[in-house]
Scaffold this motif. Sequence first.
Motif, PDB file in Angstrom:
ATOM      1  N   GLU A 756       1.167  -1.117  -0.077  1.00 27.45           N
ATOM      2  CA  GLU A 756      -0.091  -0.084   0.117  1.00 27.45           C
ATOM      3  C   GLU A 756       0.623   1.176   0.515  1.00 27.45           C
ATOM      4  O   GLU A 756       1.745   1.326   0.961  1.00 27.45           O
ATOM      5  N   GLN A 757       1.102   2.353  -0.931  1.00 28.69           N
ATOM      6  CA  GLN A 757       1.761   3.117  -0.947  1.00 28.69           C
ATOM      7  C   GLN A 757       0.395   4.383  -0.640  1.00 28.69           C
ATOM      8  O   GLN A 757      -0.723   4.630  -0.901  1.00 28.69           O
ATOM      9  N   VAL A 758       1.153   5.430   0.070  1.00 32.95           N
ATOM     10  CA  VAL A 758       1.001   6.966   0.558  1.00 32.95           C
ATOM     11  C   VAL A 758       1.499   7.834   0.303  1.00 32.95           C
ATOM     12  O   VAL A 758       2.569   7.607   0.179  1.00 32.95           O
ATOM     13  N   HIS A 759       0.968   9.291  -0.143  1.00 33.42           N
ATOM     14  CA  HIS A 759       2.419  10.334  -0.652  1.00 33.42           C
ATOM     15  C   HIS A 759       1.541  11.725  -0.144  1.00 33.42           C
ATOM     16  O   HIS A 759       0.506  11.573  -0.569  1.00 33.42           O
ATOM     17  N   LEU A 760       1.856  12.263   0.201  1.00 31.64           N
ATOM     18  CA  LEU A 760       1.570  14.063  -0.288  1.00 31.64           C
ATOM     19  C   LEU A 760       2.694  14.776  -1.213  1.00 31.64           C
ATOM     20  O   LEU A 760       4.057  14.273  -0.513  1.00 31.64           O
ATOM     21  N   ALA A 761       2.440  15.394  -1.473  1.00 30.12           N
ATOM     22  CA  ALA A 761       3.745  16.500  -2.366  1.00 30.12           C
ATOM     23  C   ALA A 761       2.639  18.017  -2.288  1.00 30.12           C
ATOM     24  O   ALA A 761       1.523  18.634  -1.927  1.00 30.12           O
ATOM     25  N   ASP A 762       3.494  18.989  -2.103  1.00 33.31           N
ATOM     26  CA  ASP A 762       3.553  20.180  -2.446  1.00 33.31           C
ATOM     27  C   ASP A 762       4.320  20.616  -3.141  1.00 33.31           C
ATOM     28  O   ASP A 762       5.819  21.357  -2.381  1.00 33.31           O
ATOM     29  N   PRO A 763       4.228  20.466  -3.951  1.00 33.32           N
ATOM     30  CA  PRO A 763       5.658  20.939  -5.490  1.00 33.32           C
ATOM     31  C   PRO A 763       6.067  22.124  -5.399  1.00 33.32           C
ATOM     32  O   PRO A 763       7.429  22.845  -5.401  1.00 33.32           O
ATOM     33  N   GLY A 764       4.978  23.591  -4.234  1.00 32.33           N
ATOM     34  CA  GLY A 764       5.194  24.517  -4.662  1.00 32.33           C
ATOM     35  C   GLY A 764       6.191  25.358  -3.575  1.00 32.33           C
ATOM     36  O   GLY A 764       7.582  25.997  -3.704  1.00 32.33           O
ATOM     37  N   ARG A 765       6.391  23.724  -2.581  1.00 33.16           N
ATOM     38  CA  ARG A 765       7.421  24.307  -1.304  1.00 33.16           C
ATOM     39  C   ARG A 765       8.864  23.960  -1.788  1.00 33.16           C
ATOM     40  O   ARG A 765       9.316  23.218  -0.893  1.00 33.16           O
ATOM     41  N   GLY A 766       8.413  22.700  -2.392  1.00 34.35           N
ATOM     42  CA  GLY A 766       9.642  22.088  -2.829  1.00 34.35           C
ATOM     43  C   GLY A 766       9.646  20.616  -1.796  1.00 34.35           C
ATOM     44  O   GLY A 766      10.641  20.896  -2.240  1.00 34.35           O
ATOM     45  N   ILE A 767       8.203  19.725  -1.780  1.00 32.96           N
ATOM     46  CA  ILE A 767       8.567  19.000  -0.908  1.00 32.96           C
ATOM     47  C   ILE A 767       7.948  17.693  -0.850  1.00 32.96           C
ATOM     48  O   ILE A 767       6.464  18.153  -1.685  1.00 32.96           O
ATOM     49  N   TRP A 768       7.450  16.534  -0.995  1.00 35.42           N
ATOM     50  CA  TRP A 768       7.430  15.149  -1.257  1.00 35.42           C
ATOM     51  C   TRP A 768       7.378  14.166  -0.429  1.00 35.42           C
ATOM     52  O   TRP A 768       8.669  14.133   0.215  1.00 35.42           O
ATOM     53  N   ARG A 769       6.827  13.630  -0.272  1.00 38.19           N
ATOM     54  CA  ARG A 769       6.889  12.434   0.276  1.00 38.19           C
ATOM     55  C   ARG A 769       6.018  11.782   0.398  1.00 38.19           C
ATOM     56  O   ARG A 769       4.748  11.382  -0.369  1.00 38.19           O
ATOM     57  N   PHE A 770       6.762  10.452   0.597  1.00 37.43           N
ATOM     58  CA  PHE A 770       6.199   8.802   0.000  1.00 37.43           C
ATOM     59  C   PHE A 770       6.195   8.271   1.154  1.00 37.43           C
ATOM     60  O   PHE A 770       7.406   8.041   2.028  1.00 37.43           O
ATOM     61  N   ALA A 771       5.701   6.664   1.201  1.00 34.20           N
ATOM     62  CA  ALA A 771       5.463   5.623   2.005  1.00 34.20           C
ATOM     63  C   ALA A 771       4.937   3.902   1.493  1.00 34.20           C
ATOM     64  O   ALA A 771       3.732   4.219   0.599  1.00 34.20           O
ATOM     65  N   ALA A 772       5.700   3.397   1.839  1.00 35.86           N
ATOM     66  CA  ALA A 772       5.077   2.056   1.132  1.00 35.86           C
ATOM     67  C   ALA A 772       4.474   1.238   2.591  1.00 35.86           C
ATOM     68  O   ALA A 772       5.629   1.287   3.906  1.00 35.86           O
ATOM     69  N   LEU A 773       3.196   0.608   2.475  1.00 36.01           N
ATOM     70  CA  LEU A 773       2.831  -0.117   4.185  1.00 36.01           C
ATOM     71  C   LEU A 773       2.670  -1.793   3.087  1.00 36.01           C
ATOM     72  O   LEU A 773       2.456  -1.721   2.547  1.00 36.01           O
ATOM     73  N   VAL A 774       3.262  -2.669   4.918  1.00 33.32           N
ATOM     74  CA  VAL A 774       2.344  -3.869   4.734  1.00 33.32           C
ATOM     75  C   VAL A 774       1.961  -4.574   5.256  1.00 33.32           C
ATOM     76  O   VAL A 774       2.820  -4.379   6.642  1.00 33.32           O
ATOM     77  N   GLU A 775       0.813  -4.833   5.536  1.00 34.71           N
ATOM     78  CA  GLU A 775       0.299  -5.286   6.095  1.00 34.71           C
ATOM     79  C   GLU A 775      -0.006  -4.160   7.040  1.00 34.71           C
ATOM     80  O   GLU A 775      -0.181  -4.826   8.648  1.00 34.71           O
ATOM     81  N   GLY A 776       0.355  -3.475   7.432  1.00 35.25           N
ATOM     82  CA  GLY A 776      -0.926  -1.870   8.107  1.00 35.25           C
ATOM     83  C   GLY A 776       1.087  -1.918   8.678  1.00 35.25           C
ATOM     84  O   GLY A 776       0.949  -1.047   9.682  1.00 35.25           O
ATOM     85  N   ARG A 777       1.941  -2.120   8.773  1.00 37.45           N
ATOM     86  CA  ARG A 777       3.084  -2.028   8.823  1.00 37.45           C
ATOM     87  C   ARG A 777       4.181  -0.755   8.030  1.00 37.45           C
ATOM     88  O   ARG A 777       4.289  -1.717   6.565  1.00 37.45           O
ATOM     89  N   VAL A 778       4.993  -0.060   7.977  1.00 38.11           N
ATOM     90  CA  VAL A 778       5.858   0.504   7.325  1.00 38.11           C
ATOM     91  C   VAL A 778       6.930   0.098   6.740  1.00 38.11           C
ATOM     92  O   VAL A 778       8.004  -0.703   7.421  1.00 38.11           O
ATOM     93  N   GLU A 779       6.995  -0.044   5.541  1.00 34.14           N
ATOM     94  CA  GLU A 779       8.110  -1.085   5.179  1.00 34.14           C
ATOM     95  C   GLU A 779       9.470  -0.628   4.512  1.00 34.14           C
ATOM     96  O   GLU A 779      10.839  -0.238   4.609  1.00 34.14           O
ATOM     97  N   ALA A 780       8.688   1.200   3.993  1.00 31.82           N
ATOM     98  CA  ALA A 780      10.317   2.540   3.625  1.00 31.82           C
ATOM     99  C   ALA A 780       9.090   3.534   3.422  1.00 31.82           C
ATOM    100  O   ALA A 780       7.569   3.928   3.383  1.00 31.82           O
ATOM    101  N   CYS A 781       9.650   4.400   3.913  1.00 27.54           N
ATOM    102  CA  CYS A 781       9.208   6.728   3.509  1.00 27.54           C
ATOM    103  C   CYS A 781      10.900   7.046   3.103  1.00 27.54           C
ATOM    104  O   CYS A 781      11.586   6.608   3.438  1.00 27.54           O
ATOM    105  N   LEU A 782      10.123   8.091   2.647  1.00 25.63           N
ATOM    106  CA  LEU A 782      11.046   8.900   1.743  1.00 25.63           C
ATOM    107  C   LEU A 782      10.767  10.057   1.503  1.00 25.63           C
ATOM    108  O   LEU A 782       9.522  10.475   1.195  1.00 25.63           O
ATOM    109  N   PHE A 783      11.286  10.953   2.074  1.00 26.67           N
ATOM    110  CA  PHE A 783      11.373  12.430   2.257  1.00 26.67           C
ATOM    111  C   PHE A 783      12.334  13.041   0.884  1.00 26.67           C
ATOM    112  O   PHE A 783      13.373  12.925   1.413  1.00 26.67           O
ATOM    113  N   LEU A 784      11.560  13.863   0.557  1.00 26.71           N
ATOM    114  CA  LEU A 784      11.684  14.189   0.054  1.00 26.71           C
ATOM    115  C   LEU A 784      11.639  15.767  -0.147  1.00 26.71           C
ATOM    116  O   LEU A 784      10.436  16.857  -0.087  1.00 26.71           O
TER     117      LEU A 784
END
Length: 888
Positions: A756-784
């Motif tokens: 399951e993937q979740v993302h939050l983006a605010d290109p105007g402020r130059g911010i991007w955030r992403f997460a990948a979850l497997v069975e409700g647990r965070v597998e990975a998070c990425l902050f740019l």
Amino acid sequence: MTQAVRTTCPYCGVGCGVLAAPDGTLKGDPAHPANRGRLCVKGAALGETLSEAGRLLHPTVAGGRTSWDAALDQVAARFRATIDEHGPDSVAFYVSGQCLTEDYYVANKLMKGFIGSGNIDTNSRLCMASSVAGHGRAFGADVVPGIYEDLEEADLVVLVGSNLAWCHPVLHGRLQAARAGRGTQLVVIDPRGTATSAGADLHLPLAPGSDVALFAGLLAHLAEAGALEAGWIAAHTGGFEAALAAARETAPSLPRVAALTGLAEAEIRRFYALFAATERSVTVYSQGVNQSAAGTDKVNAILNCHLATGRIGRPGMGPFSVTGQPNAMGGREVGGLANQLAAHMRFDMPGAQDLVRRFWGAPNLATRPGLKAVELFEAVREGRVKALWIMATNPADSLPRAGLVREALAACPFVVVSDCWETDTTRLAHVVLPAAAWGEKSGTVTNSERRISRQRPFRAPPGEARPDWWMLAETGRRLGWAAAFAWDGPAAIFREHAALSGFGNAGSRCFDISAMAGLDEAGYEAMTPFRWPLPAGAGEEGSRLFAEGGFPTPDGRARFVATPFRGLAAAPDAAFPLLLNTGRLRDQWHTMTRTGQVPRLAEHSPVPAAGFAPGDAARLGLEPGGLVRLASPHGETVLRVAIEPGQRPGEVFVPMHWTDDFTSSGPVDRLVGAATDPVSGQPELKATPVRAEPLPVHWRGLLLHRRALRPEAPGLHWSRVPVVQGHVLELTGAAPLPAELAPLVEALLAAPAGAEQVHLADPGRGIWRFAALVEGRVEACLFLMREGSRASLPSGAALAALLQGLVAEGARPGLLAGQALAARPAERNICACFGVGIETLRACILDRRLTTADAVGAALGAGTNCGSCLPEIRALLREAQNETEAAA
């Protein structure tokens, strides 16, 4: 295990005792004379390195699992075929100061005694070879004359090329206690300002490579000041006049010494006067001396000054070489260096070859030295060495010109590696053999003061891991020498080693532990730490040596050695105007195969950085935390920038620990050249000409992942640190973020199918955030974050908390919002033993108006265990005092 097991730490040459308790906890052994219960932060974290995760568990051939019999049959068959076709010098062993003495003994006996080649060398060549050669030239043998108590009984301690506070913290703690108790003065001679020099009475930041000039000037000054011990020189030495003449030629005057060393005349005069006036003087030297193309001359220039004053072998005085590995000295005792024979006998020692040949029953004994480390791998690359066995070391990262070493291993027809973990070296092997690790194997090690201690197992090896001595002995049997390799355990090997030390000795060799040759299994198991020499019939352990002469030379006299000044092997020029210095950090060890897995050991220095003097950084346009490309004639790398006020202008310092597993920078030794000392063969690791240029930073990021990734993307620089249940990677982009982010995000998240993937983006402020979850647990998070954005990245510690527990369905949108993460700001850890960060320390010092390190320790615990953080705590106290005085 029903009671605590006494063993010895596997890190530096201090040789600290460790107690492994039945409940699995580890602590310092108060009965061990080296550490008296104290441990440094690495030693205190040993229990956190015992995970079986990532361990090599089974033998493999060509990447496929196989049995021990099949693997060793292959090793023996390939070595035999290579020897038969190309001769014994076509094969080689490359071993390690991580090997126990018993492992070393078997390896040396197999190669030199029965294969018949001198081609066994050790990574101690990178560490201690110049000291070995210097001791040999001066004393007739590789002998450290002093003991640790000398640091506590001296009135003056001179540290040369030694950051003792970080590299040998327990010894530093003993020295600091002596300074507090008896007022011992401390002089630190080091181009860099370090944690050690910060607390010194005098710091001499000399130019790299100028040690010989400084100590030549000291010898000349001692003669002029009437500080020589003429009677002792006449009775116990030879060659003084030639050495003094060479010293006077190098350093005819104080201005000349100042010109060569870059030091102020007043500083040099103060040091010379202090040494001349202080009889109880100890000179401790380490890698800043040894790791040089003039390392042996540096050692002898120091030894000359102690011989000239008779300050050797008496309480509180003498030259003292401190080793970097737990068994560098034990390996030298058995002949682990290519130019040694065995038991401190050399190939050129009259009668030595006959003695060893008869003792081993080895008609094919090697008759000449083999290839030293750097030339050994050159021979591999050139095809002269066609079969190579590497044990407990990682030369693909640690040797100079690491890129060429990898090419050599890739081209070698047959490579065997025995190790505990996968490394950049095991990845290039045809056969990989799983080795027993610390806590699983039994044997002995020798520390820097000649003290032999037991390493004892307190856990079973995982999988099919086996001790190195066993692998070697089994190979020796398969090669046709079963009787010579028929030991039933390490105690039998130790007995043979001890017997050889006394065979034909009669007092001619200092190394003699023949009193231990009759130990039975129970005696070996119960062995308490002892210091050699301990010949048959000795009533007590060895102590200081040479106070009354008696050197192991043909005439019993020490030798002064003329040491003309030669300067650097490669000087900076217009193309490469800076000098690269490599070295150790406080909380990491070698290429991080062990320490790199412990989260708290990564907190003090989480990323590799190139340290520049403030003026150099400003001139080059470098910003703290920015990127710099370092290039030498041998390779290049990209690193973070650190501004270090203690760095000498014109130089750059880079830690030697990081590898491809932990950073895109890879090993810094890919930049280091192959210049070696002509006597010792030790490579120059402290002065490589390089150039530096800034790289633009377009974006930054933070990646949390359960797996240890090695991401690749154009312009991407990354560094990885372990956290509980995963890893955090700091990302820096030297190229702009692509217009289409999806491919980059997909590559970095490396999410499993169906996540399951979740993302939050605010290109105007130059911010991007992403997460990948497997069975409700965070597998990975990425902050740019685009560089220049007013936003900030969360701390790695805060991000790591996301790996623990389930994320409720309704909490998904807030997962990346950052509110919870912002509650835990980043704080650089200062005290790794108790997890105390820099801001916590500052606040406590200011709020409670603390003025001493003892008061800080009482309030927070920081600095009360290993003490390696005390220099930084004292710096914070000085900073707070300055702020208070400025405000008043």
